[in-house]
Design a protein around this motif. Sequence first.
Motif, PDB file in Angstrom:
ATOM      1  N   HIS A 335     -51.878 -38.626  32.314  1.00  0.00           N
ATOM      2  CA  HIS A 335     -51.095 -39.854  32.481  1.00  0.00           C
ATOM      3  C   HIS A 335     -51.325 -40.729  31.253  1.00  0.00           C
ATOM      4  CE1 HIS A 335     -48.288 -42.113  34.787  1.00  0.00           C
ATOM      5  NE2 HIS A 335     -49.061 -43.175  34.849  1.00  0.00           N
ATOM      6  N   LEU A 336     -51.101 -42.011  31.351  1.00  0.00           N
ATOM      7  CA  LEU A 336     -51.027 -42.879  30.175  1.00  0.00           C
ATOM      8  C   LEU A 336     -52.362 -43.472  29.742  1.00  0.00           C
ATOM      9  CD1 LEU A 336     -47.784 -44.895  31.035  1.00  0.00           C
ATOM     10  CD2 LEU A 336     -47.986 -42.745  29.783  1.00  0.00           C
ATOM     11  N   GLY A 337     -53.407 -43.270  30.540  1.00  0.00           N
ATOM     12  CA  GLY A 337     -54.685 -43.870  30.177  1.00  0.00           C
ATOM     13  C   GLY A 337     -54.662 -45.370  30.359  1.00  0.00           C
ATOM     14  N   ARG A 338     -55.194 -46.080  29.392  1.00  0.00           N
ATOM     15  CA  ARG A 338     -55.145 -47.541  29.436  1.00  0.00           C
ATOM     16  C   ARG A 338     -53.814 -48.006  28.849  1.00  0.00           C
ATOM     17  NH1 ARG A 338     -59.655 -50.061  31.109  1.00  0.00           N
ATOM     18  NH2 ARG A 338     -61.522 -48.759  31.306  1.00  0.00           N
ATOM     19  N   CYS A 339     -53.184 -48.947  29.531  1.00  0.00           N
ATOM     20  CA  CYS A 339     -51.838 -49.365  29.160  1.00  0.00           C
ATOM     21  C   CYS A 339     -51.760 -50.887  29.220  1.00  0.00           C
ATOM     22  CB  CYS A 339     -50.805 -48.713  30.083  1.00  0.00           C
ATOM     23  SG  CYS A 339     -51.155 -48.961  31.841  1.00  0.00           S
ATOM     24  N   ASN A 340     -50.569 -51.438  29.213  1.00  0.00           N
ATOM     25  CA  ASN A 340     -50.408 -52.892  29.257  1.00  0.00           C
ATOM     26  C   ASN A 340     -50.922 -53.432  30.584  1.00  0.00           C
ATOM     27  OD1 ASN A 340     -49.116 -53.029  26.721  1.00  0.00           O
ATOM     28  ND2 ASN A 340     -47.190 -52.400  27.663  1.00  0.00           N
ATOM     29  N   ALA A 341     -51.791 -54.412  30.495  1.00  0.00           N
ATOM     30  CA  ALA A 341     -52.395 -54.965  31.705  1.00  0.00           C
ATOM     31  C   ALA A 341     -51.370 -55.707  32.555  1.00  0.00           C
ATOM     32  CB  ALA A 341     -53.531 -55.922  31.325  1.00  0.00           C
ATOM     33  N   ASP A 342     -51.550 -55.626  33.878  1.00  0.00           N
ATOM     34  CA  ASP A 342     -50.691 -56.398  34.774  1.00  0.00           C
ATOM     35  C   ASP A 342     -51.248 -57.813  34.907  1.00  0.00           C
ATOM     36  OD1 ASP A 342     -52.842 -56.268  36.525  1.00  0.00           O
ATOM     37  OD2 ASP A 342     -51.912 -54.785  37.852  1.00  0.00           O
ATOM     38  N   LYS A 343     -50.661 -58.610  35.783  1.00  0.00           N
ATOM     39  CA  LYS A 343     -51.057 -60.028  35.886  1.00  0.00           C
ATOM     40  C   LYS A 343     -52.470 -60.207  36.424  1.00  0.00           C
ATOM     41  CE  LYS A 343     -48.684 -60.521  40.340  1.00  0.00           C
ATOM     42  NZ  LYS A 343     -47.594 -61.243  41.059  1.00  0.00           N
TER      43      LYS A 343
END
Length: 562
Positions: A335-343
């Motif tokens: 999968h994408l690993g670490r990505c853009n953080a959510d709120k």
Amino acid sequence: MTPTAKTLVSIAALSAALSAAAVSASTAKDAAFAIPAVAAPQISVETLDSITRELSSDAYEGRAPATAGEDKTVAYIIKRFAEAGLQPGNKGSWTQEVPTLEITGSNYTPLTVKVGGQALSFAYGNDYVAGSYRAVPETRLADAPLVFVGYGINAPELGWNDYAGIDMKGKIAVILINDADYDAKDETGPFKGKRMTYYGRWTYKFEEAARQGAAGALIVHDTFPAAYGWNVVHSSWSGAQLFVQSADNGMSNTEANGWIQKPVAEAILKASGQDLAALTAAARQQGFKAVPLSATASFGFDNAVKKTVSRNVIGILPGKKRPDEYVLYTSHWDHLGRCNADKTGDDICNGAVDNATGIAAMTAIAEANVNAGAADRSQVFLAVTMEESGLLGSKFYAENPVYPLARTVGGVNMDALAPGSAARDIQATGGDKSELTAYVNRAMKDMGLYQSPEESTEKGFYYRSDHFSFAKLGVPMFALGRGSDLVKGGKEAGRAAAERYTVNDYHQPSDEYDPSWDWSGPVQDTALYYRLGRMLAMTTHWPNWHKTDEFRLIRDKSLSGK
């Protein structure tokens, strides 16, 4: 039934619940070869639940290839494959090494467009994303002329060439997503109408721009024809980007590929004295000519380049009668690993549905086959890497197969088994392309299901998962799953659930395991995949593509040397 109970669910019970469903009639040609009867399997809910829960936990950090998360993932899959009763599938090894190139961009400049005596500036992330496929320390495009190339398609067999008469050297191609007839009401048109062809996929567009000698390529994002929002583009293009190593270190690619928001494209074209809507309409007509814009673009970024190795995991259950004939099960573990953080600050894209569920299903199928006893043909279980980077792990295996493709009968791909209700129907991605349809008809009859037309054919799902890597090299692959006519809630509930996942969770940190999930749907999917693969493994038939299919000739050539 609680998903944590060690319970084996017989699909016979599900079939009874679906007894009112219509059954797809077998066609006359289905009877041209014998399809063996396959007993209803017992699918372990505990296996589905425990593997999905484990692989999507934060400890695996989103299962990015070539990371510590990969090491944990590969070790866990090997453990579960061995416990299921499989043998190492690569000459005594459980893995196939995939030489990997990791490129991480940083220090992105704005996208600056000079046009009509003014300079337009667009921010990285919100307005555009970009990356390089080349193993170079930095990427800088300065005052590169922009050319609107319509859908960026060169299809000689259709007499269609959006690049005809234009020299793209040193220029940046501005490209529309999908293909020219994506919003048709039916499948009539040069590009199969509303059904996306490979010409509509973003991967093709970057490949073709490189073949045309372009310095860069920017795809115009539009949610409907792209089939996902800008949030998916932004998340997918953040962080490290992975590629399979090549002899030329990627130098045959453009200098930079990327996406721009539709309003950005509209602003650039308006400043150039053009109109995006008008040019889009023109681009849908055969004979369209690329339009050089009175604008140049500049942007750049640094690249951290690392050569490493990722791994496909391979297990095998040898056949008892024809062990040198192979049926393939595929599912991607990455999968994408670490990505853009959510709120909330969560920056791990756990990929519970996409695709911890697929690995869980494949393992449950291995268990069911071991319990049923070895089939006549060998069954190969292939957990591939780098699907999220463009189907690269399956592509690498298909081009470097452990088991020859000419001896591979066909296969079943599993990707994102959505938790929730069982369904009354199935949908086949890509439509009726091969003799595998006969096996689908038999499985539907046995399970009390019917086939509904594929929804959202404009989204090109056939080209977005690992079966495509094998199909384009000739191997017939099943690509199908649960339809939207759910036992609990019908079609309205099914479509709402699919939309909710696509909008809220796909490639986002919210794709997480939930202990309250209803596993009846994934159990049904898994039982269907088991039946299809087991049928292939118990027959002497070698299914082929239909004579009019684009993959028929390559399969004929492959089988001629079988």
